[in-house]
Design a protein around this motif. Structure first.
Motif, PDB file in Angstrom:
ATOM      1  N   UNK A  57      -4.352  12.204  -3.795  1.00 58.84           N
ATOM      2  CA  UNK A  57      -3.409  11.032  -4.200  1.00 58.84           C
ATOM      3  C   UNK A  57      -4.261   9.677  -3.954  1.00 58.84           C
ATOM      4  N   UNK A  58      -5.145   9.782  -2.768  1.00 59.21           N
ATOM      5  CA  UNK A  58      -5.910   8.469  -2.372  1.00 59.21           C
ATOM      6  C   UNK A  58      -7.017   8.271  -3.220  1.00 59.21           C
ATOM      7  N   UNK A  59      -7.685   9.215  -3.839  1.00 61.63           N
ATOM      8  CA  UNK A  59      -8.527   9.057  -4.659  1.00 61.63           C
ATOM      9  C   UNK A  59      -7.995   8.622  -6.030  1.00 61.63           C
ATOM     10  N   UNK A  60      -6.951   9.094  -6.442  1.00 59.69           N
ATOM     11  CA  UNK A  60      -6.254   8.378  -7.792  1.00 59.69           C
ATOM     12  C   UNK A  60      -5.712   6.909  -7.480  1.00 59.69           C
ATOM     13  N   UNK A  61      -5.300   6.684  -6.294  1.00 59.94           N
ATOM     14  CA  UNK A  61      -4.910   5.240  -5.964  1.00 59.94           C
ATOM     15  C   UNK A  61      -6.077   4.404  -5.932  1.00 59.94           C
ATOM     16  N   UNK A  62      -7.374   4.661  -5.556  1.00 59.93           N
ATOM     17  CA  UNK A  62      -8.332   3.974  -5.407  1.00 59.93           C
ATOM     18  C   UNK A  62      -8.417   2.608  -6.159  1.00 59.93           C
ATOM     19  N   UNK A  63      -8.248   2.621  -7.702  1.00 60.89           N
ATOM     20  CA  UNK A  63      -8.316   1.419  -8.649  1.00 60.89           C
ATOM     21  C   UNK A  63      -7.350   0.347  -8.212  1.00 60.89           C
ATOM     22  N   UNK A  64      -6.070   1.019  -7.956  1.00 58.13           N
ATOM     23  CA  UNK A  64      -4.809   0.110  -7.677  1.00 58.13           C
ATOM     24  C   UNK A  64      -4.927  -0.447  -6.075  1.00 58.13           C
ATOM     25  N   UNK A  65      -5.636   0.408  -5.406  1.00 54.97           N
ATOM     26  CA  UNK A  65      -5.773  -0.098  -3.896  1.00 54.97           C
ATOM     27  C   UNK A  65      -6.813  -0.995  -3.843  1.00 54.97           C
ATOM     28  N   UNK A  66      -7.853  -1.093  -4.712  1.00 52.86           N
ATOM     29  CA  UNK A  66      -8.947  -2.257  -4.557  1.00 52.86           C
ATOM     30  C   UNK A  66      -8.182  -3.542  -5.187  1.00 52.86           C
ATOM     31  N   UNK A  67      -7.444  -3.524  -5.964  1.00 51.67           N
ATOM     32  CA  UNK A  67      -6.527  -4.742  -6.313  1.00 51.67           C
ATOM     33  C   UNK A  67      -5.975  -5.227  -5.206  1.00 51.67           C
TER      34      UNK A  67
ATOM     35  N   UNK B 182       0.866  -1.135   0.045  1.00 56.48           N
ATOM     36  CA  UNK B 182      -0.074   0.068  -0.141  1.00 56.48           C
ATOM     37  C   UNK B 182       0.862   1.258   0.085  1.00 56.48           C
ATOM     38  N   UNK B 183       1.916   1.338   0.703  1.00 58.14           N
ATOM     39  CA  UNK B 183       2.866   2.403   0.701  1.00 58.14           C
ATOM     40  C   UNK B 183       3.297   2.615  -0.729  1.00 58.14           C
ATOM     41  N   UNK B 184       3.880   1.618  -1.440  1.00 55.81           N
ATOM     42  CA  UNK B 184       4.171   1.875  -2.825  1.00 55.81           C
ATOM     43  C   UNK B 184       3.152   2.452  -3.460  1.00 55.81           C
ATOM     44  N   UNK B 185       1.740   1.943  -3.554  1.00 55.08           N
ATOM     45  CA  UNK B 185       0.692   2.253  -4.107  1.00 55.08           C
ATOM     46  C   UNK B 185       0.700   3.917  -3.980  1.00 55.08           C
ATOM     47  N   UNK B 186       0.432   4.249  -2.747  1.00 58.12           N
ATOM     48  CA  UNK B 186       0.244   5.500  -2.436  1.00 58.12           C
ATOM     49  C   UNK B 186       1.512   6.672  -2.648  1.00 58.12           C
ATOM     50  N   UNK B 187       2.661   6.018  -2.329  1.00 55.97           N
ATOM     51  CA  UNK B 187       3.783   6.759  -2.777  1.00 55.97           C
ATOM     52  C   UNK B 187       3.709   7.177  -4.328  1.00 55.97           C
ATOM     53  N   UNK B 188       3.470   6.275  -5.161  1.00 58.24           N
ATOM     54  CA  UNK B 188       3.087   6.457  -6.501  1.00 58.24           C
ATOM     55  C   UNK B 188       2.323   7.510  -6.754  1.00 58.24           C
ATOM     56  N   UNK B 189       1.142   7.388  -6.128  1.00 56.84           N
ATOM     57  CA  UNK B 189      -0.061   8.385  -6.546  1.00 56.84           C
ATOM     58  C   UNK B 189       0.425   9.857  -6.004  1.00 56.84           C
ATOM     59  N   UNK B 190       1.171   9.867  -4.903  1.00 52.16           N
ATOM     60  CA  UNK B 190       1.556  11.071  -4.658  1.00 52.16           C
ATOM     61  C   UNK B 190       2.445  11.986  -5.484  1.00 52.16           C
TER      62      UNK B 190
ATOM     63  N   UNK C 184     -18.046   7.609  -6.448  1.00 53.66           N
ATOM     64  CA  UNK C 184     -18.233   8.748  -5.668  1.00 53.66           C
ATOM     65  C   UNK C 184     -17.159   9.598  -5.537  1.00 53.66           C
ATOM     66  N   UNK C 185     -15.867   9.178  -5.447  1.00 54.28           N
ATOM     67  CA  UNK C 185     -14.554   9.833  -5.024  1.00 54.28           C
ATOM     68  C   UNK C 185     -14.002  10.137  -6.575  1.00 54.28           C
ATOM     69  N   UNK C 186     -13.973   9.382  -7.435  1.00 51.77           N
ATOM     70  CA  UNK C 186     -13.326   9.846  -8.868  1.00 51.77           C
ATOM     71  C   UNK C 186     -14.135  10.205  -9.736  1.00 51.77           C
ATOM     72  N   UNK C 187     -15.400  10.823  -9.331  1.00 52.38           N
ATOM     73  CA  UNK C 187     -16.273  11.463 -10.163  1.00 52.38           C
ATOM     74  C   UNK C 187     -15.784  12.590 -10.876  1.00 52.38           C
ATOM     75  N   UNK C 188     -14.788  13.229 -10.461  1.00 56.21           N
ATOM     76  CA  UNK C 188     -14.088  14.352 -11.063  1.00 56.21           C
ATOM     77  C   UNK C 188     -13.332  13.940 -12.074  1.00 56.21           C
ATOM     78  N   UNK C 189     -12.971  12.661 -12.352  1.00 57.32           N
ATOM     79  CA  UNK C 189     -11.888  12.116 -13.401  1.00 57.32           C
ATOM     80  C   UNK C 189     -12.659  11.328 -14.458  1.00 57.32           C
ATOM     81  N   UNK C 190     -14.065  11.377 -14.312  1.00 57.92           N
ATOM     82  CA  UNK C 190     -14.788  10.623 -15.293  1.00 57.92           C
ATOM     83  C   UNK C 190     -14.937  11.620 -16.559  1.00 57.92           C
ATOM     84  N   UNK C 191     -15.298  11.050 -17.899  1.00 58.18           N
ATOM     85  CA  UNK C 191     -15.416  11.984 -18.953  1.00 58.18           C
ATOM     86  C   UNK C 191     -16.779  12.505 -18.657  1.00 58.18           C
ATOM     87  N   UNK C 192     -16.868  13.879 -19.097  1.00 60.62           N
ATOM     88  CA  UNK C 192     -18.092  14.307 -19.154  1.00 60.62           C
ATOM     89  C   UNK C 192     -19.091  14.053 -19.972  1.00 60.62           C
ATOM     90  N   UNK C 193     -20.512  13.915 -19.597  1.00 57.77           N
ATOM     91  CA  UNK C 193     -21.551  13.393 -20.196  1.00 57.77           C
ATOM     92  C   UNK C 193     -21.864  14.587 -21.361  1.00 57.77           C
TER      93      UNK C 193
END
Lengths: 237, 259
Positions: free
Chosen positions: A155-165, A117-125, A227-236
């Motif tokens: 960073x936590x938001x952007x790490x979410x997909x990798x973190x779920x893995x 998890x440290x590596x995932x978060x560090x990468x996102x930071x 919920x948390x990555x809504x801002x990165x979704x392509x716009x409708x």
């Protein structure tokens, strides 16, 4: 199949009559180790990306060791290896802690998932867009406020997909717990196999339970992402 | 097409009939050579052990050629049914679950189950003496079944392990107060070795046919009743004329045939 379910459903889900077993133990291991890994990994990730070598190097070494060795060996090391040392057995608090298989397992699992998890978060930071940091600085935020308000939440938001893995991989990794006498789902499946010689049903049932947990985990992370990555979704349009 | 099917099924019937009528010129035994002194491999790769000697003696009495086929223990029953060999001669205990799948010859031996604890601990293999103590057993063994049936209800903490070496490691390190296993395994694998120093058998042999079974035999396919009859006769003969005792003496100082 029906006979096995009738006889073993309790053991598969929560108890073998004397102790917790099966699903309850697996979920307990997963939740506690993930919680420990998450809490510890945020400060470690910040240290990992620090410019100071005194901060980043020890964290690099920690994550290198725990990501570079199999979890099974880490568990054997903490369970069998540590307790064979005289110093561990002579110091009262260490003796109490390492005597219990549960403690050793949580320690190994927690440190292992913490390293990943440290590596995932560090990468996102590291991948934080420079503009976000500049904007924070322009507001006159000091380093602590910058991390707290801008870098970490982003960073936590952007790490979410990798973190779920990582969480799902950790669920799979809990199957080694029985090495330290912790009776997880796979242990019950092995009991069934030894008692009935019906390997297909015994391990098939265990696989089904793991599939159900994964299904729920994936659904939860989907929800969190929407919920948390809504801002990165392509716009409708 | 129908003709082909008829021909094939006729051919199959003929071969299966042939197998049924065979007069056992050759007997193939499945063995997992990892359990000294019953079956193991000598440095030169030859199979040696108590079971191997018994099997060869049985073949000699059947006037058949013995062929040993190595196979993992957990795959023995499927392999026997798939006719990879004709008998399982690998310290396989006779129990109800196995009897549902296969047949067994008469008993070959019945090694005792005994508890090991620190020498002088005063523990006895009873629920009253072990109350509140931790006892290690190997998962899936008859000893686990015994401890769970007789001790766990009395407040003894029975801890199953993935394998016997982990049980003995935890007994040596002090995590466990006692361990329950096959007496020969404990003796050869632990008590006679340096790490078993300071430990000893606690109490005598345990007896309970329901959980501990009635000993080990040769696993056979249910349909091979002629082979079972021949092997049973050979075993009875060996016991009667003293050949069994002679082979036993080579490996053990005590009676492994048991009650």
């Amino acid at each position: 199949m029906i006979d096995i379910i009738q006889q073993y459903w309790k053991a598969f889900l929560w108890t073998d009559g004397y102790h917790l077993s099966g699903l309850a133990v697996t979920m307990w291991l997963l939740v506690v180790s993930i919680a420990f890994g998450f809490c510890a990994s945020i400060p470690l990730a910040i240290a990992r990306v620090s410019r100071s070598k005194w901060l980043s190097r020890p964290v690099w070494l920690f994550s290198y060791v725990f990501r570079g060795t199999p979890l099974y060996i880490q568990l054997l090391f903490f369970y069998t290896g540590m307790y064979s040392l005289d110093i561990v057995r002579d110091v009262d608090i260490l003796n109490h802690f390492f005597r219990e298989g549960y403690n050793c397992t949580i320690l190994a699992f927690g440190l292992n998932t913490c390293a990943y998890t440290t590596e995932i978060f560090a990468g996102a930071i590291k991948a934080t867009p420079y503009g976000e940091i500049e904007a924070g600085r322009a507001y006159g935020m000091n380093k602590f406020t910058l991390y707290r308000r801008v870098i970490i939440p982003s960073a936590l938001r952007r790490a979410l997909p990798a973190y779920s893995n990582e969480v799902i991989l950790m669920l799979h990794a809990t199957t080694v717990a029985f090495t330290a006498t912790v009776p997880d789902i796979l242990k019950v499946a092995r009991d069934v196999n030894a008692a009935t010689y019906d390997s297909f049903d015994a391990f098939g049932l265990a696989a089904l339970i793991y599939l159900c947990i994964t299904f729920i985990l994936v659904a939860l992370f989907r929800k969190a992402e929407s919920k948390w990555l809504a801002h990165l979704r392509p716009m409708k349009t | 097409m129908r003709k082909v099917i008829t021909a094939v099924s006729l051919a199959l019937m003929a071969t299966s009939f042939g197998a049924f009528a065979k007069d056992w010129k050759e007997v193939r035994f499945g063995v997992d050579a990892s359990y000294a002194p019953f079956e193991s491999k000598a440095p030169d790769g030859k199979l040696v052990g108590f079971d191997i000697d018994l099997g060869n003696e049985i073949c000699a009495r059947l006037k058949a050629k013995c062929v040993w086929v190595e196979n993992d223990f957990d795959g023995m029953i499927p392999a026997l049914k798939a006719k990879k060999f004709d008998g399982v001669l690998s310290s396989m205990s006779i129990n109800e679950a196995r009897l549902k799948e296969i047949n067994f010859s008469a008993k070959l031996f019945n090694t005792p189950t005994r508890m090991v604890a620190k020498a002088g601990s005063g523990l006895m293999p009873t629920a009253a003496s072990l109350k509140g103590k931790r006892v290690g057993v190997e998962q899936g063994t008859i000893q686990e079944a015994y401890a769970k049936a007789h001790w766990a209800p009395g407040g003894v903490e029975v801890v199953p392990y993935q394998n016997q070496s982990l049980v003995l490691a935890d007994l040596a390190s002090g995590r466990l107060d006692a361990s329950l296993q096959d007496a020969i395994q404990a003796d050869e694998g632990f008590l006679k070795k340096p790490e078993g120093k300071g430990f000893a058998f606690a109490g005598g042999d345990l007896n309970d046919p329901k959980t501990l079974g009635t000993g080990a035999g040769i696993g056979l396919r249910k349909e091979d009743t002629d082979l079972k009859a021949a092997i049973d006769k050979a075993i009875a003969g060996m016991l009667k004329d003293g050949t069994y005792k002679k082979i036993e003496k080579k490996y053990f100082k005590f009676d492994v045939y048991g009650k």
